[in-house]
Design a protein around this motif. Structure first.
Motif, PDB file in Angstrom:
ATOM      1  N   ASP A  83     -21.888 -92.949  83.896  1.00 38.09           N
ATOM      2  CA  ASP A  83     -22.363 -93.882  82.874  1.00 38.09           C
ATOM      3  C   ASP A  83     -23.593 -93.355  82.144  1.00 38.09           C
ATOM      4  O   ASP A  83     -23.969 -93.866  81.089  1.00 38.09           O
ATOM      5  N   ILE A  84     -24.263 -92.358  82.751  1.00 41.77           N
ATOM      6  CA  ILE A  84     -25.435 -91.763  82.100  1.00 41.77           C
ATOM      7  C   ILE A  84     -25.051 -90.365  81.638  1.00 41.77           C
ATOM      8  O   ILE A  84     -24.511 -89.594  82.426  1.00 41.77           O
ATOM      9  N   PRO A  85     -25.292 -90.023  80.372  1.00 39.90           N
ATOM     10  CA  PRO A  85     -24.986 -88.661  79.948  1.00 39.90           C
ATOM     11  C   PRO A  85     -25.933 -87.646  80.601  1.00 39.90           C
ATOM     12  O   PRO A  85     -27.085 -87.996  80.889  1.00 39.90           O
ATOM     13  N   ARG A  86     -25.426 -86.437  80.865  1.00 42.61           N
ATOM     14  CA  ARG A  86     -26.307 -85.366  81.370  1.00 42.61           C
ATOM     15  C   ARG A  86     -27.450 -85.165  80.387  1.00 42.61           C
ATOM     16  O   ARG A  86     -27.242 -85.192  79.184  1.00 42.61           O
ATOM     17  N   ARG A  87     -28.641 -84.948  80.911  1.00 43.10           N
ATOM     18  CA  ARG A  87     -29.854 -84.821  80.100  1.00 43.10           C
ATOM     19  C   ARG A  87     -30.047 -86.077  79.247  1.00 43.10           C
ATOM     20  O   ARG A  87     -30.415 -86.001  78.086  1.00 43.10           O
ATOM     21  N   GLY A  88     -29.741 -87.221  79.846  1.00 39.24           N
ATOM     22  CA  GLY A  88     -29.889 -88.478  79.115  1.00 39.24           C
ATOM     23  C   GLY A  88     -30.384 -89.571  80.040  1.00 39.24           C
ATOM     24  O   GLY A  88     -30.748 -89.301  81.196  1.00 39.24           O
ATOM     25  N   ALA A  89     -30.406 -90.801  79.543  1.00 31.78           N
ATOM     26  CA  ALA A  89     -30.916 -91.908  80.341  1.00 31.78           C
ATOM     27  C   ALA A  89     -30.261 -93.212  79.923  1.00 31.78           C
ATOM     28  O   ALA A  89     -29.726 -93.323  78.829  1.00 31.78           O
ATOM     29  N   ARG A  90     -30.293 -94.193  80.815  1.00 29.93           N
ATOM     30  CA  ARG A  90     -29.927 -95.581  80.494  1.00 29.93           C
ATOM     31  C   ARG A  90     -31.027 -96.464  81.073  1.00 29.93           C
ATOM     32  O   ARG A  90     -31.756 -96.066  81.972  1.00 29.93           O
TER      33      ARG A  90
ATOM     34  N   LEU B  18     -33.337 -94.915  83.938  1.00 27.57           N
ATOM     35  CA  LEU B  18     -32.654 -94.099  84.944  1.00 27.57           C
ATOM     36  C   LEU B  18     -32.215 -92.804  84.269  1.00 27.57           C
ATOM     37  O   LEU B  18     -31.424 -92.837  83.320  1.00 27.57           O
TER      38      LEU B  18
ATOM     39  N   ALA C 198     -29.779 -82.198  83.899  1.00 23.05           N
ATOM     40  CA  ALA C 198     -28.689 -81.237  83.705  1.00 23.05           C
ATOM     41  C   ALA C 198     -28.059 -80.885  85.039  1.00 23.05           C
ATOM     42  O   ALA C 198     -26.874 -80.576  85.132  1.00 23.05           O
TER      43      ALA C 198
ATOM     44  N   GLU D  13     -35.423 -92.990  75.728  1.00 22.81           N
ATOM     45  CA  GLU D  13     -34.903 -92.419  74.492  1.00 22.81           C
ATOM     46  C   GLU D  13     -35.424 -91.005  74.234  1.00 22.81           C
ATOM     47  O   GLU D  13     -35.154 -90.399  73.198  1.00 22.81           O
TER      48      GLU D  13
ATOM     49  N   ILE E 283     -36.130 -86.823  74.933  1.00 19.78           N
ATOM     50  CA  ILE E 283     -35.298 -85.662  75.256  1.00 19.78           C
ATOM     51  C   ILE E 283     -35.619 -85.211  76.677  1.00 19.78           C
ATOM     52  O   ILE E 283     -36.784 -85.053  77.053  1.00 19.78           O
ATOM     53  N   VAL E 284     -34.570 -85.071  77.492  1.00 24.27           N
ATOM     54  CA  VAL E 284     -34.726 -84.692  78.902  1.00 24.27           C
ATOM     55  C   VAL E 284     -34.600 -83.178  79.019  1.00 24.27           C
ATOM     56  O   VAL E 284     -33.649 -82.581  78.516  1.00 24.27           O
TER      57      VAL E 284
ATOM     58  N   ARG F 130     -34.786 -77.536  71.627  1.00 25.51           N
ATOM     59  CA  ARG F 130     -33.389 -77.995  71.688  1.00 25.51           C
ATOM     60  C   ARG F 130     -32.882 -78.572  70.378  1.00 25.51           C
ATOM     61  O   ARG F 130     -31.787 -78.215  69.938  1.00 25.51           O
TER      62      ARG F 130
ATOM     63  N   GLN G 250     -27.674 -85.146  73.220  1.00 26.11           N
ATOM     64  CA  GLN G 250     -28.853 -85.146  74.094  1.00 26.11           C
ATOM     65  C   GLN G 250     -29.903 -84.136  73.643  1.00 26.11           C
ATOM     66  O   GLN G 250     -30.976 -84.078  74.205  1.00 26.11           O
TER      67      GLN G 250
ATOM     68  N   VAL H 168     -34.370 -89.059  69.099  1.00 21.07           N
ATOM     69  CA  VAL H 168     -33.807 -90.389  69.282  1.00 21.07           C
ATOM     70  C   VAL H 168     -33.148 -90.958  68.033  1.00 21.07           C
ATOM     71  O   VAL H 168     -32.060 -91.546  68.097  1.00 21.07           O
TER      72      VAL H 168
ATOM     73  N   ARG I  60     -29.823 -89.448  67.517  1.00 19.67           N
ATOM     74  CA  ARG I  60     -28.908 -89.783  68.606  1.00 19.67           C
ATOM     75  C   ARG I  60     -28.415 -91.212  68.448  1.00 19.67           C
ATOM     76  O   ARG I  60     -27.248 -91.501  68.665  1.00 19.67           O
TER      77      ARG I  60
ATOM     78  N   LEU J 236     -27.840-100.512  81.402  1.00 22.90           N
ATOM     79  CA  LEU J 236     -26.851-100.170  82.430  1.00 22.90           C
ATOM     80  C   LEU J 236     -26.693-101.339  83.404  1.00 22.90           C
ATOM     81  O   LEU J 236     -25.620-101.593  83.918  1.00 22.90           O
TER      82      LEU J 236
END
Lengths: 112, 812
Positions: free
Chosen positions: A13-20, A31, A35, A55, A57-58, B523, B543, B547, B550, B803
């Motif tokens: 549910d969470i994209p890699r290098r992303g968050a919810r 959360l 990568a 929001e 960048i991870v 990136r 990603q 923001v 995205r 979530l």
């Protein structure tokens, strides 16, 4: 304090290098999924101007706040580099593809 | 007692040998020089400029009568030697015999004539000496004359270009699949063919000559495939073979050429040979550099000192004005060899380096050969290039970093080294300007024009300033992209193209990123470079986007977003306005504002509401206005001829067409356009990235305006007559910016670096412009999609929501 693990959702549910975000009575918790598929939970509020860290960048085990580019360690919650400040961190882990968050501090009503 | 030296052949090799010999031992030799041609030594390499009319014969003579007289050389020009008597040590010509102590054979080479029917017809010439050249010049005097050149090698192409320069209609027939196959690989051969065709030459590759047709003189050439080319002149330039007939008759050892040892002695120790007629260690020689080396050895051998001929690698340059081509070393594909290739199709540049192990063994360059000499040096020295491999293809200018000191490299360049390729400015000119008081980059640009065109030599010029002025000049340090790498944006863009890096991991791997997955600075830049350069291969990485891009909305200070639907050319209607009003009510939008870009901004939208409000607006036909993107924002217009009494053109219509063509495209930074219907400029075109002012006679297209942190008037790109041309020019400009600018440089900043003239040259060249437009349109097939429609799905709506919601979880 005793731990209180809660199944929050699937890792996918969470994209890699992303968050919810997870909504709580004390504000949102972000959360993060790195990568390398590690999961971290920290407050979704930058101590600088309140920016939503979820929001950002991870990169590596860090996130950059989208408002003014403060960088925080996802492991310690500490601001990196020249900035000083910290966000709260919460235990989180992945088991069999499910994300578990220790909600002990998040569900308990704070003493008024 | 003077020794007697007889020389057969007054060419470039023997001429150089005589210079060395007589300089070392002025009184030691009694020299007799025979030449079948009725003249002395001239620079045969320069026959091409003579043919094209750029030089005269007098200008290419290397040894004139006065020189031969001063050296006491007996000249027997126009007399061909018919026999050598080795036992008697004499040579014979029509006028008698001459005795020698030492004989030097320098008979050169004879053109290879394909023995097809008709090859002896008048009008069939070869291209070896001044007589051939004069015959061609004479044939070209007839207006509308047609020439066929058989052979698309070095010599044939120089002949073809020369004949074309003299006004002939020229066809080149080449047996192989691409031109100059011995010096070029197919890619460079293709570029060469394109360039020559642009100059009006017709090129027929894979063409085998069957016969030369004609009754009294040549009339046409017939190919095996049946093609017939009319011809008043046929030039055979298919190759040369060593002229060995005399040596053969004298029973000297002859292979393909006259066999010589390291001292250039033939099988008879009193007879030496050099030049194109010899074979040394199985190798023949056609270029001048090894011949000059042989000349030194011949002089030493004759003088009794020891010297040995060691053939060196040679490099080739085609002497056709305006064609820039270089090749050196071995560039055939083979196991264990690797290529580094750089292509810039827009500028017609191709560079290929062939690497074996740690060494550079071959180089082919087309379009930009400024670094040829440097690569050739690396090949000859068999230098270890491991440390500079990453940036090797960019030449010595990019070999900075820890391994070598760039300043030392610049200091070591000779004065004639070219620094600015655009303007042909060499190092000496720049150092002279510094000596005359120039102390800054601006001074150098003003006084020499160096770095004033495309700007890629700016770093070199700055280094020259630093080297020459010492501490008086502060060298601006190249800014790396971020702390993840030492490379600059420009380096990264070039490497992504040259190494065909098509994914983020590939870039980070191949360019040695110091972090595992970059940072918030590199990136987004990499993501842009990759999607701009490889629209079909690379998948946009959400990603790696800031923001706003995205989430397809502008984040506000409180974490809410603003939503701006597109209003094409600033036009709207009651239906759209009602839909916007309804959405503002439904989602309790706290603020509604009219923007400077002629549309409406809904401020304060919660993230989880975004996909829902988009769906509602989509239903009314509204799409994303990309008010958040490094991409096309708005095209501001005035009402033009539709309503305005001053309007000269349909500015609103043009604005709408431009917006419909450009929307959805990603660019290095945001791009804003405007179209004003008359010079009163109500749409404020003069401070936009592209601003068009309509006038009675057409459209004035300006670029590089700014009205943000900097205020800047647009610069005139061009004035065109039609709306279609104005659109083409705008699209080509935007694509050029997309392909070349550094991420987060607005067009005006990029323009300041590359210069308006270069941009004009690119977008005004019909072929380059067409290429830019084609690449832009290709990218739009992937990226011109409404992101709102894509996200009006239940899955996207879920992804924009939290979530989990723990606010209702009971405390234990």
């Amino acid at each position: 304090m005793t731990q209180s693990w809660l199944d929050i959702g699937a890792l996918e549910d969470i994209p890699r290098r992303g968050a919810r975000v997870v909504k709580t009575r004390h504000g949102c918790v972000a959360l993060f999924r790195t990568a390398a598929d590690q999961v971290f939970a920290i407050d979704d509020r930058c101590p600088h101007k309140g920016g939503p860290l979820s929001e950002g960048i991870v990169h590596g085990n860090a996130v950059t706040c989208p408002l003014h580019n403060w960088v925080f360690s996802l492991e310690t919650g500490l601001a990196q580099g020249a900035d000083s400040g910290a966000v709260a961190t919460y235990p989180a882990e992945v088991r069999q593809g499910r994300i578990l968050l220790d909600c002990a501090r998040l569900i308990a009503g704070r003493a008024a | 007692m003077k020794r007697r030296l007889v020389v057969i052949g007054a060419g470039m090799a023997s001429g150089r040998a005589l210079e060395h010999l007589l300089a070392a031992d002025p009184g030691g030799w009694d020299v007799t020089l025979f030449n079948a041609e009725p003249r002395g030594n001239y620079n045969r390499i320069m026959l091409s400029p003579v043919l094209s009319g750029e030089k005269s014969y007098a200008e290419i003579v290397t040894h004139d009568d006065a020189w031969y007289a001063a050296q006491g050389i007996t000249c027997r020009f126009g007399e061909a030697i018919t026999a050598i008597d080795r036992a008697a040590r004499t040579v014979t010509c029509a006028n008698g015999t001459v005795a020698y102590d030492k004989l030097l054979i320098a008979t050169g080479s004879a053109p290879f004539i394909i023995p097809v029917p008709g090859h002896k017809l008048p009008g069939v010439v070869s291209y070896r000496d001044l007589d051939d050249t004069n015959a061609m010049i004479e044939a070209s005097a007839k207006p509308g004359g047609k020439a066929v050149v058989i052979g698309g090698g070095l010599l044939g192409l120089e002949a073809a270009a020369g004949l074309a320069a003299r006004g002939m209609e020229v066809t080149v027939i080449h047996l192989m699949g691409h031109l100059m196959e011995r010096q070029l690989d197919p890619a460079a051969g293709y570029l060469l063919q394109k360039d020559l065709e642009k100059r009006g030459l017709r090129i027929h590759c894979k063409g085998a000559t069957k016969a030369i047709l004609g009754t009294n003189r040549v009339e046409a050439v017939l190919l095996e495939d049946g093609t017939v080319y009319a011809a008043d002149l046929v030039c055979m330039a298919v190759g040369i073979r060593p002229e060995t007939r005399l040596a053969n008759s004298a029973a000297l050892e002859v292979g393909r050429g006259i066999t010589v040892n390291d001292q250039l002695c033939t099988s008879d120790p009193d007879i030496l040979a050099l030049g194109e007629c010899v074979e040394h260690d199985g190798q023949l020689f056609g270029l001048v550099a090894p011949l000059y080396d042989q000349a030194k050895v011949v002089a030493a051998t004759l003088a009794g000192t020891h010297a040995a001929f060691r053939p060196v690698q040679t490099a080739t340059k085609l002497k056709v004005t305006g064609v820039d081509l270089f090749s050196a070393g071995d560039f055939a594909e083979a196991e264990g060899r690797e290529d580094i290739v750089f292509r810039d199709p827009a500028r017609g540049i191709y560079k290929r380096l062939v690497i074996e192990g740690a060494r550079l063994i071959g180089a082919v360059m087309y379009g930009d050969t400024a670094d040829g000499a440097w690569f050739f040096g690396l090949i000859k020295e068999a230098a270890d290039i491991t440390a500079m491999r990453d940036t090797l293809i960019f030449g010595p200018a990019y070999q900075g970093g820890a391994q070598t000191d760039p300043l030392a490299a610049v200091a070591a360049l000779p004065p004639e080294a070219e620094i600015c390729g655009c303007n042909g400015i060499c190092k000496g000119t720049i150092t002279a300007a510094i000596g005359a008081g120039a102390s800054s980059l601006a001074d150098i640009r003003a006084t020499t024009k160096a770095s004033a065109s495309c700007g890629t030599c700016t770093g070199l010029v700055e280094q020259l300033l630093a080297v020459t002025l010492g501490d008086d000049f502060k060298l601006p340090t190249a800014q790396p992209v971020c702390r993840c790498t030492d490379l600059t944006h420009e380096d990264v863009r070039r490497l992504i193209k040259s190494q065909a890096l098509k994914s983020m991991p590939a870039v980070m791997q191949e360019l040695g990123w110091k972090t595992s997955c970059g940072c918030h600075v590199c990136r987004p830049a990499l993501n842009y470079y990759l999607l701009a350069d490889w629209p079909l291969d690379y998948t946009d990485d959400a990603q790696s986007r800031f923001v706003n891009e995205r989430n397809h909305a502008n984040i506000q200070k409180d974490g809410t977003y603003s939503v701006v639907p597109r209003m094409w050319g600033g036009m709207t209607n009651p239906r759209e306005l009602r839909a916007i009003a309804d959405a503002a009510d439904k989602y309790a939008i706290p603020a509604v504002k009219v923007t400077g870009g002629q549309r409406i901004d809904l401020l304060g939208v919660k993230k989880e509401h975004l996909p829902h409000i988009w769906a509602d607006l989509n239903a009314a036909g509204l799409v994303s206005g990309h008010a958040y993107s490094k991409g096309l924002r708005t095209v501001k217009t005035c009402v033009g001829t539709d309503f305005c009494r001053f309007g000269t053109q349909d500015s609103t219509g043009l604005g709408i067409k431009l917006e419909q063509r450009l929307w959805g495209s990603w660019t290095p930074h945001k791009v804003k356009l405007a179209v004003s219907g008359c010079p009163r400029n109500c749409a404020e075109s003069t401070c936009k990235d592209v601003g068009i002012i309509c006038v009675d006679s057409g459209f004035e297209v300006g670029v590089g305006g700014a009205a943000g942190m900097d205020l800047k008037h647009t610069e005139p790109l061009a004035k065109v007559a039609t709306e279609a041309e104005a659109i083409d020019l705008t699209v080509a400009f935007v694509q050029l910016y997309r392909e070349h600018a550094k991420y987060l440089d607005r067009p005006y900043k990029w323009l300041a670096k590359v210069g308006l003239p270069w941009v004009q040259q690119q977008v005004m060249d019909p072929a380059i412009r067409a290429g830019l437009i084609e690449r832009f349109d290709l990218s739009q097939t992937v990226y011109q999609r409404d992101p709102w429609a894509d996200r009006a799905t239940p899955a996207a709506q879920a992804a924009f929501a939290p979530l989990a919601d723990l606010t209702r979880e009971a405390a234990e």
